[in-house]
Design a protein around this motif. Structure first.
Motif, mmCIF file in Angstrom:
data_model
loop_
_atom_site.group_PDB
_atom_site.id
_atom_site.type_symbol
_atom_site.label_atom_id
_atom_site.label_comp_id
_atom_site.label_asym_id
_atom_site.label_seq_id
_atom_site.Cartn_x
_atom_site.Cartn_y
_atom_site.Cartn_z
ATOM 1 N N GLU A 1 -3.618 3.325 0.136
ATOM 2 C CA GLU A 1 -2.186 3.610 -0.448
ATOM 3 C C GLU A 1 -1.889 4.932 0.137
ATOM 4 O O GLU A 1 -2.610 5.896 0.419
ATOM 5 N N ASN B 1 -11.443 -3.355 -5.429
ATOM 6 C CA ASN B 1 -10.049 -2.874 -5.369
ATOM 7 C C ASN B 1 -9.957 -1.403 -4.727
ATOM 8 O O ASN B 1 -9.098 -0.594 -4.447
ATOM 9 N N ASN C 1 0.671 -1.214 -0.166
ATOM 10 C CA ASN C 1 -0.052 0.053 0.053
ATOM 11 C C ASN C 1 0.634 1.094 0.079
ATOM 12 O O ASN C 1 0.362 2.358 -0.028
ATOM 13 N N THR D 1 -6.763 -7.485 -6.859
ATOM 14 C CA THR D 1 -7.162 -8.118 -5.575
ATOM 15 C C THR D 1 -6.924 -9.547 -5.643
ATOM 16 O O THR D 1 -6.819 -10.230 -6.713
ATOM 17 N N PHE E 1 -8.806 -1.418 -1.371
ATOM 18 C CA PHE E 1 -7.130 -1.768 -1.533
ATOM 19 C C PHE E 1 -6.672 -0.198 -1.841
ATOM 20 O O PHE E 1 -5.662 0.303 -1.043
ATOM 21 N N ARG E 2 -7.192 0.548 -2.767
ATOM 22 C CA ARG E 2 -6.672 1.981 -3.072
ATOM 23 C C ARG E 2 -6.641 2.993 -1.989
ATOM 24 O O ARG E 2 -5.972 3.627 -1.992
ATOM 25 N N HIS F 1 -2.167 -5.902 -5.446
ATOM 26 C CA HIS F 1 -1.959 -5.262 -4.283
ATOM 27 C C HIS F 1 -1.649 -6.027 -3.010
ATOM 28 O O HIS F 1 -1.241 -5.274 -1.999
ATOM 29 N N THR G 1 -1.963 -6.761 -11.764
ATOM 30 C CA THR G 1 -1.540 -5.532 -10.717
ATOM 31 C C THR G 1 -1.654 -6.520 -9.414
ATOM 32 O O THR G 1 -2.415 -7.616 -9.221
#
Length: 740
Positions: A180, A173, A104, A569, A176-177, A259, A257
């Motif tokens: 960050e 997602n 992150n 994810t 998750f973002r 995460h 991607t």
């Protein structure tokens, strides 16, 4: 429109005549399960992100697939910085449990300085009332993943690490973002499924004030490393006498991607490359009118790193590429010669002016760095002022430092004092390692450059008709075409609608009717009611942006009406795919590609303005006692921004770095803003940072006024301190910068 019955094998392309040119439009019947089998294979690798074993497996699978079709795939190599996870684990009750790091932070490796230990608490959503009465300082926390940015509160209260507990099986997602963080906070975060947490700790509750264990330990070993990324490409020669000299490039990314480290199946993210491989199967059996170059790119998750590198090889001036190759070859040759000289040294040294000049040049950087380390150690000892022992050690280190400085002043090594000779011999292993690293760096750069030159030569033999990038998923309404996206924030005055109207007509003619649940949407000709960005639920970076920026007819073919919420994810699995829609979409795509491969023209001799730029520069460390910063800041990780795009690079052994695919000032307002840090490989702590005052604002905020810009960064040795919620007392606004 009813879906036709599926036919076995690959049907011969239907032939249509248009302006005396053959226009191929295949009636495609993909064998049922083919797309499914490709996606299941690619998503079976635990992590397909750049630099991982899964990424290598995916590249090998794609290469093998193309070879089995009778094609001759080639590899385009490029260098890409990635975070390499050596290991991460939780220890409690005499048990060791593997952990999955949550990636992150934009730049910090998220390593621990040795072992992090403390009590283990369950803090639910991490609100202040959830942490009330708990000894948060120096604790390890279990926190509900659906907790927004409350983890920053835990950091500010002194927590040592967080393990997020994911309670959902389809966590989007966006969750998750939102976690960050762009600033380089060294605070390790991890991810764990709820089922695993319950099996390990039992019921997570507020009993006993949320205390799960009196003591737990975490170790995380992660460091930045330069890896070789791979683009896989294969040429299919056209069958039409006139059109075969025109090249249609079709690109799709194959990486995923990530995460969560090690948990990136990327099933839906594999849809684009799965379609690319099925197109390869069709056109290998029945060559199209135009020549087609199929390209599977990597580095997509790093702001289209592989695509930007690919376009750079087609755009860069030949003289620049020749100079790069010549300089790398010269560096390798001279460094090997110096390394051989060091291997032949025999002490005591005799008089040899040529040897001494080469030896002094080889010693210079390592000698300066050793003196710098001694200077810092002496400063710390003098600040402590703790009696006789320190004074004796200070005198000893000061004497050693002066002897090293004398070595640097020498012009001949045959009259060295015994202490100087001993110090020189002790320094030689570091010098050898520096030279070996320089050879390795240069050889990897040269190999990547040679592959870029091969690709450049192949494309130079053709006229580029168009470059189509696939950005497909399995939940949507159909396919739209776009010349822009969110990688580059183009100036409002840029309007390319007229330029792309010809290829829009080609797509419309090729796929005029829906097929099942999928259709072609003419988004290349937006209106006030339907602007180009209104077709998106997310804000993706698209490959067509890069090729359009470089002055080509660059179009991204994107699945419309899908938010791609599971991309990146751990939940982006094969079972989440809508295969019925996928088959319908494939039928539309093949008609569009077939139309483009045989249309008389894909443009009206009008092209976007070429705004594709690059930035090269040096990054040097200012050492103690030196007037100038001339020590190469090797291993520094550069995180740069242009708009919302995050661009990564590393400083090589010669102190150089290179950014490719930056938009110039005539296309975007955004400057390239450069941040840079060197992290200790063991502890993950920042040890060097950009000295912005010495560097100068124009050097770390580069305005892209030309197609090739140069800059120079000055680094300084530092210790990292994180300050939270610092307010300006008069306005109560957060302070964002300070000067020491």
């Amino acid at each position: 429109m009813n879906k036709p019955a599926s036919l076995p094998g690959i049907l011969i392309l239907a032939i249509l005549l248009a302006q005396s040119v053959v226009l191929s439009s295949p009636a495609i019947a993909a064998p049922e399960g083919d797309l499914r089998s490709i996606i299941r294979e690619l998503s079976s690798y635990p992590d397909r992100s750049s630099g991982t074993e899964g990424n290598e497996q995916a590249a090998a699978y794609i290469t093998d697939y193309l070879e089995k079709l009778g094609l001759s795939p080639q590899t385009y190599a490029f260098q890409i910085p990635v975070r390499q996870v050596t290991g991460a684990s939780l220890h409690f009750d005499n048990r060791d449990v593997p952990l999955r790091p949550l990636m992150n932070n934009a730049v910090t490796p998220q390593a621990t300085d040795g072992i992090v230990s403390g009590p283990l608490y369950w803090v639910q959503q991490g609100d202040l009332n959830n942490m009330d009465g708990k000894l948060i300082k120096d604790a390890i926390l279990l926190m509900d993943f659906n907790s927004g940015r409350n983890w920053l509160t835990a950091v500010s209260l002194g927590a040592r690490a967080i393990i997020f507990i994911d309670r959902g099986v389809t966590t989007a997602n966006s969750f998750f973002r939102e976690k960050e963080e762009l600033s380089p906070i060294q605070f390790p975060c991890f991810w764990m499924e709820e089922s695993e947490a319950l099996a390990l700790f039992g019921k997570l509750s507020g009993d006993n004030n949320g205390l799960i264990r009196d003591r737990a330990e975490i170790r995380s070993e992660i460091s930045w490393q330069n890896k070789t990324g791979k683009n896989i490409y294969s040429l299919i020669r056209g069958s039409h006498q006139e059109l075969q000299q025109e090249l249609l490039i079709i690109e799709a990314f194959y990486d995923a991607t990530s995460h969560v480290a090690g948990r990136s199946p990327g099933a839906d993210e594999a849809v684009s490359v799965a379609n690319l491989l099925k197109l390869a199967e069709i056109f290998a059996a029945t060559p199209p009118s135009r020549s087609i170059l199929l390209v599977a790119t990597s580095g997509h998750a790093q702001s289209l790193h592989g695509m930007r590198d690919l376009i750079w090889s087609m755009q860069e001036r030949s003289s620049v590429l020749r100079d790069l190759r010549r300089n790398l070859q010269k560096t390798i040759r001279q460094t090997k010669k110096t390394l051989s000289l060091l291997d032949e040294l025999s002490f005591p040294l005799t008089s040899d002016q040529e040897r001494d000049a080469i030896l002094l040049a080889a010693l210079e950087n390592d000698l300066k760095f050793e003196i710098d380390k001694l200077s810092r150690e002496l400063m710390n000892l003098r600040l402590e002022q703790s009696g006789t022992v320190n004074r004796q050690l200070i005198e000893q280190l000061a004497g050693k430092r002066f002897a090293l400085r004398r070595i640097g002043w020498m012009t001949s090594f045959d009259k060295m004092e015994p202490q100087e000779q001993t110090l020189l011999q002790a320094l030689l292993p570091d010098v050898r390692q520096t030279l070996s690293d320089s050879i390795t760096d240069s050889q990897e750069e040269l190999a990547a450059l040679e592959s870029a030159l091969d690709f450049r030569q192949l494309t130079r033999d053709y006229t580029i008709a168009a470059i189509l990038s696939l950005h497909l998923s399995s939940h949507g309404e159909g396919i739209g075409g776009f010349d822009r996206g969110w990688l580059y924030r183009l100036r409002p005055r840029i309007n390319r609608t007229g330029i792309f109207s010809t290829i829009a007509d080609v797509f419309q003619r090729a796929a005029p009717e829906p097929f099942g649940s999928a259709r072609y949407i003419d988004s290349l000709r937006p209106s006030r009611l339907n602007s180009w960005d209104s077709y998106f639920h997310d804000r993706p970076f698209l490959g067509g942006e890069v090729s359009s920026l470089a002055g080509y007819i660059g179009v991204s073919l994107v699945t419309i009406g899908d938010s791609r919420s599971l991309w990146g994810t751990p939940w982006d699995r094969a079972e989440s795919i809508d295969y019925a829609y996928l088959d319908d979409q494939f039928q539309i795509l093949t008609r569009m590609i077939a139309g483009a491969s045989g249309a008389p023209a894909l443009h009206a001799e009008m092209f976007p303005r070429n705004g594709f730029s690059s930035v090269s520069g040096t990054s040097n460390l200012l050492l103690q006692g030196e007037l100038f910063a001339n020590y190469p800041a090797t291993g520094t990780v550069l995180l740069s921004y242009q708009g919302i795009a995050r661009l990564y690079a590393t400083v090589h052994s010669n102190g150089m770095f290179f950014y490719k695919g930056i938009a110039d000032a005539k296309n975007v307002f955004d400057k390239l803003i450069i941040e840079g840090y060197r992290f200790d490989e063991k502890t993950g702590k920042v040890v060097w940072a950009i000295d912005k005052k010495e560097t100068g604002k124009n050097n770390y905020r580069v305005k892209m006024q030309r197609s090739a810009m140069k800059t120079r960064l000055i680094m300084f040795a530092c210790r990292e301190v994180t300050i939270f919620d610092l307010l300006e007392p008069r306005s109560l606004e957060h302070l964002t910068s300070m000067q020491l």
